[in-house]
Design a protein around this motif. Structure first.
Motif, short mmCIF file in Angstrom:
data_model
loop_
_atom_site.label_atom_id
_atom_site.label_comp_id
_atom_site.label_asym_id
_atom_site.label_seq_id
_atom_site.Cartn_x
_atom_site.Cartn_y
_atom_site.Cartn_z
N SER A 35 0.81 -1.22 0.00
CA SER A 35 0.00 0.00 0.00
C SER A 35 0.84 1.26 0.00
O SER A 35 0.36 2.34 -0.37
CB SER A 35 -0.92 0.01 1.23
N ASP A 36 2.11 1.19 0.42
CA ASP A 36 2.94 2.38 0.42
C ASP A 36 3.68 2.58 -0.89
O ASP A 36 4.45 3.53 -1.03
CB ASP A 36 3.94 2.33 1.57
N LEU A 37 3.47 1.69 -1.87
CA LEU A 37 4.04 1.87 -3.20
C LEU A 37 3.06 2.71 -4.03
O LEU A 37 1.99 2.24 -4.40
CB LEU A 37 4.29 0.52 -3.86
N ILE A 38 3.42 3.93 -4.31
CA ILE A 38 2.55 4.87 -5.01
C ILE A 38 2.92 4.91 -6.49
O ILE A 38 4.06 5.22 -6.84
CB ILE A 38 2.66 6.29 -4.41
N VAL A 39 1.96 4.56 -7.35
CA VAL A 39 2.15 4.55 -8.80
C VAL A 39 1.14 5.52 -9.42
O VAL A 39 -0.06 5.39 -9.18
CB VAL A 39 1.97 3.14 -9.39
N ARG A 40 1.62 6.46 -10.19
CA ARG A 40 0.76 7.46 -10.85
C ARG A 40 1.04 7.43 -12.34
O ARG A 40 2.13 7.78 -12.79
CB ARG A 40 1.06 8.86 -10.28
N VAL A 41 0.04 6.99 -13.12
CA VAL A 41 0.16 6.94 -14.59
C VAL A 41 -0.45 8.21 -15.16
O VAL A 41 -1.54 8.62 -14.76
CB VAL A 41 -0.53 5.68 -15.14
N PHE A 42 0.23 8.83 -16.11
CA PHE A 42 -0.25 10.08 -16.69
C PHE A 42 0.27 10.19 -18.12
O PHE A 42 1.05 9.37 -18.59
CB PHE A 42 0.24 11.28 -15.85
N LYS A 43 -0.20 11.25 -18.82
CA LYS A 43 0.27 11.55 -20.17
C LYS A 43 0.99 12.89 -20.14
O LYS A 43 0.66 13.78 -19.35
CB LYS A 43 -0.90 11.61 -21.14
N LYS A 95 5.61 16.35 -2.01
CA LYS A 95 5.42 17.70 -2.52
C LYS A 95 6.39 18.01 -3.65
O LYS A 95 6.01 18.58 -4.68
CB LYS A 95 5.57 18.71 -1.39
N MET A 96 7.64 17.64 -3.46
CA MET A 96 8.64 17.88 -4.51
C MET A 96 8.38 17.01 -5.73
O MET A 96 8.61 17.44 -6.87
CB MET A 96 10.04 17.62 -3.95
N THR A 97 7.88 15.80 -5.50
CA THR A 97 7.52 14.95 -6.65
C THR A 97 6.41 15.59 -7.46
O THR A 97 6.45 15.61 -8.71
CB THR A 97 7.10 13.56 -6.15
N GLY A 98 5.41 16.14 -6.78
CA GLY A 98 4.33 16.80 -7.50
C GLY A 98 4.78 18.07 -8.20
O GLY A 98 4.34 18.35 -9.33
N SER A 99 5.66 18.84 -7.58
CA SER A 99 6.07 20.12 -8.15
C SER A 99 7.09 19.95 -9.27
O SER A 99 6.98 20.57 -10.33
CB SER A 99 6.64 21.02 -7.05
N PHE A 100 8.12 19.13 -9.03
CA PHE A 100 9.25 19.05 -9.95
C PHE A 100 9.08 17.98 -11.03
O PHE A 100 9.80 18.00 -12.02
CB PHE A 100 10.55 18.77 -9.17
N ILE A 101 8.14 17.05 -10.83
CA ILE A 101 7.96 15.99 -11.84
C ILE A 101 6.58 16.07 -12.46
O ILE A 101 6.45 16.31 -13.67
CB ILE A 101 8.20 14.60 -11.19
N MET A 102 5.55 15.87 -11.65
CA MET A 102 4.20 15.81 -12.20
C MET A 102 3.81 17.13 -12.88
O MET A 102 3.31 17.14 -14.01
CB MET A 102 3.21 15.46 -11.09
N GLU A 103 4.00 18.23 -12.19
CA GLU A 103 3.60 19.52 -12.74
C GLU A 103 4.39 19.87 -13.99
O GLU A 103 3.84 20.40 -14.96
CB GLU A 103 3.78 20.60 -11.67
#
Length: 537
Positions: free
Chosen positions: A49-57, A78-86
């Motif tokens: 459950s602590d393995l977080i996988v986010r698939v996106f385009k 937070k850094m994953t969302g700001s520096f990678i996802m965003e």
């Protein structure tokens, strides 16, 4: 001893050979299909459950499918969302012919231009991916590319820097090591600002993959010592390394001796001072006590406080510690020998008092001593294991109440209580806990010899202990250096500590390259003065 050690090593390797087939991650290549890679990763972690996988385009027209993977609690969300996802999901104009970008080109473009992260590694196989993922990095996969990107966005919760608990100093610095390897090495680098301070890391433990670092000063540490340290570390063959004690037991010269042959400390200033003498320090991730080697017998009676006090006070305190060691080791055994075998050596008034105290005691002196020693050890252990607020009170009150009650009940004599208390208090003056434990253990052997043979047994035990100590080595260095073999120039910082301006030599058996302490400083000072003079001209 070496043959026995080699046999144990071979048996352990044979036992672990079957386990390695299951627990060691094989270097399996990544697949170009994103879904297959994700399925492989999820299956390996058991859909934790602590393995977080986010698939996106990502892309301006959303052409490329990608996924970010991280372990919750190890990576910074937070850094994953700001520096990678965003960055990857926003409509950033990449280039005019974006449709022609292949997945491989897209991955390289991400690494070189899109991800504003200080450290981005290209991953080529699943083994490397799992190790970086468990180290706290965020992994980025792109559909159609058989590589991945590891982004250093670790955010592991670590304990803040606090005061030392077992090596207290009044005038010295108040910081101590933590469980973070990078924090510990940085604390040493803050004290030794030299590019010659080198750090080499490796991973030990087929399951835990614990990071182990070797720190030394190039040009001062012996190359022979460095080779020996690396060879012993490379021979460690275990599945788990959860602390520095595992490394210590594997690399020590003689694991049968109760005497410690590797120094452990929680103080950065102690590590810095030993590095400057030519020793090597081993840091283990997750452990706040690094290993210093080689270690000599007299080191365990030297405290960090000695170098923050005047030389006369420091020398006086060292003498007290050495005397306390002998009191702890021989105090109870000498009392047993005098009372049981050699009462004629006791002054008559004192002998009469001792005889009157022992009237009605139903046990021999050895049983009386062992009873009190074991009782005190139980109280000491209980005080350590209980909550800090009540631990000291229980140990002190328990010792007073039990001692007084035992004397009143006629189980032990008051003189025995005094002897046991004196030896226990003397043991607390030894700065390093590993030597304290060894002394506490060896005194029971001395007590048994004294009960069997009197002073002859104490002398026999002392001779055997001395012979054993002389035979010990710590990474090739005699354990009693510089007293045996005796070296006059090294006596400047042994029992007596001379004023610092006279401490011009490093231990010659430890640092065999650059023995002079002040040579580099004087030369560098002359060079700086000369350069300033040229600039003024």
């Amino acid at each position: 001893m070496n043959n026995s050690r080699n046999r144990i090593t071979r048996r352990r390797r044979k036992r672990l050979s079957e386990e390695k087939n299951e627990i060691t991650l094989e270097p399996k290549e990544l697949n170009q299909c994103l879904e297959e890679n994700l399925e492989e990763i999820r299956g390996k972690f058991g859909n934790s459950s602590d393995l977080i996988v986010r698939v996106f385009k990502m892309g301006k027209p959303m052409l490329h499918r990608a996924a970010s993977i991280y372990i919750d609690g190890l990576a910074d969300k937070k850094m994953t969302g700001s520096f990678i996802m965003e960055r990857l999901m926003s409509e950033i104009p990449l280039m005019e012919n974006e449709e022609a970008l292949s997945p491989e080109q897209m991955g390289n473009f991400m690494k070189e231009s899109l991800l504003p992260i200080t450290k981005v590694e290209e991953i080529k196989n699943l083994n490397e991916l799992f190790l970086l993922l468990l180290a706290g990095q965020t992994i980025v996969l792109v559909d159609g590319w058989n590589h991945a990107l590891g982004c250093a966005l670790e955010d592991r919760e670590v304990r803040s820097i606090t005061e030392p608990t077992s090596e207290v100093s009044i005038r010295g610095p108040k910081d101590s090591f933590t469980e973070s390897l990078l924090t510990n090495t940085a604390m040493v680098r803050a004290r030794i600002k030299s590019p010659s301070l080198w750090l080499e890391t490796m991973k030990i433990g087929s399951i835990t993959q614990t990071e182990v670092a070797i720190m030394y000063i190039k040009g001062i540490a012996s190359e022979k010592l460095l080779r020996e340290v690396k060879d012993r570390l490379n021979k460690i063959d275990v599945a788990e390394v959860l602390g520095s004690n595992t490394i210590e037991e594997w690399i020590t010269d003689d694991f049968w001796t109760p005497l410690p042959t590797i120094l452990v400390t929680e103080r950065p200033d102690v590590v810095s001072g030993n590095l400057l003498e030519g020793r090597v320090t081993i840091f283990v991730d997750g452990t706040p006590v690094p290993l210093i080697l080689p270690a000599t017998f007299i080191q365990f009676f030297q405290s960090a406080e000695d170098y923050y006090l005047t030389w006369s006070i420091a020398s006086f305190l060292r003498i007290i510690r050495v005397l306390s060691f002998f009191i702890t080791l021989f105090g109870s055994s000498l009392f047993i020998a005098f009372v049981s075998f050699h009462p004629e050596l006791i002054p008559t008034p004192l002998l009469i008092n001792l005889a009157s105290q022992r009237e009605g005691i139903p046990f021999p002196v050895i049983i009386e001593a062992l009873l009190m020693e074991f009782t005190f050890e139980i109280l000491r252990e209980a005080g350590l294991r209980m909550p800090r607020q009540v631990g000291q009170a229980v140990s002190i009150v328990g010792a007073l109440v039990i001692g007084e009650a035992a004397v009143m009940a006629g189980i032990v004599s008051s003189a025995m209580v005094i002897i046991v208390a004196a030896t226990a208090i003397a043991s607390f003056t030894i700065p390093h806990y590993s030597m304290t434990d060894a002394t506490r253990l060896m005194r029971f052997g001395m007590m048994i010899l004294a009960s069997l043979f009197g002073l002859y047994g104490v002398g026999l035990g002392a001779i055997a202990l001395l012979a054993h100590t002389v035979s010990l080595r710590s990474f090739g260095i005699p354990y009693l250096t510089p007293m045996a073999p005796f070296n006059l120039s090294d006596q400047q910082d042994v029992i007596f500590r001379l004023p610092k301006k006279f401490l011009t030599k490093r231990p010659h058996l430890i640092s065999q390259i650059n023995v002079t302490r002040s040579g580099l400083t004087q030369n560098s000072g002359k060079t700086i003065a000369k350069s300033k003079g040229n600039n003024n001209e």
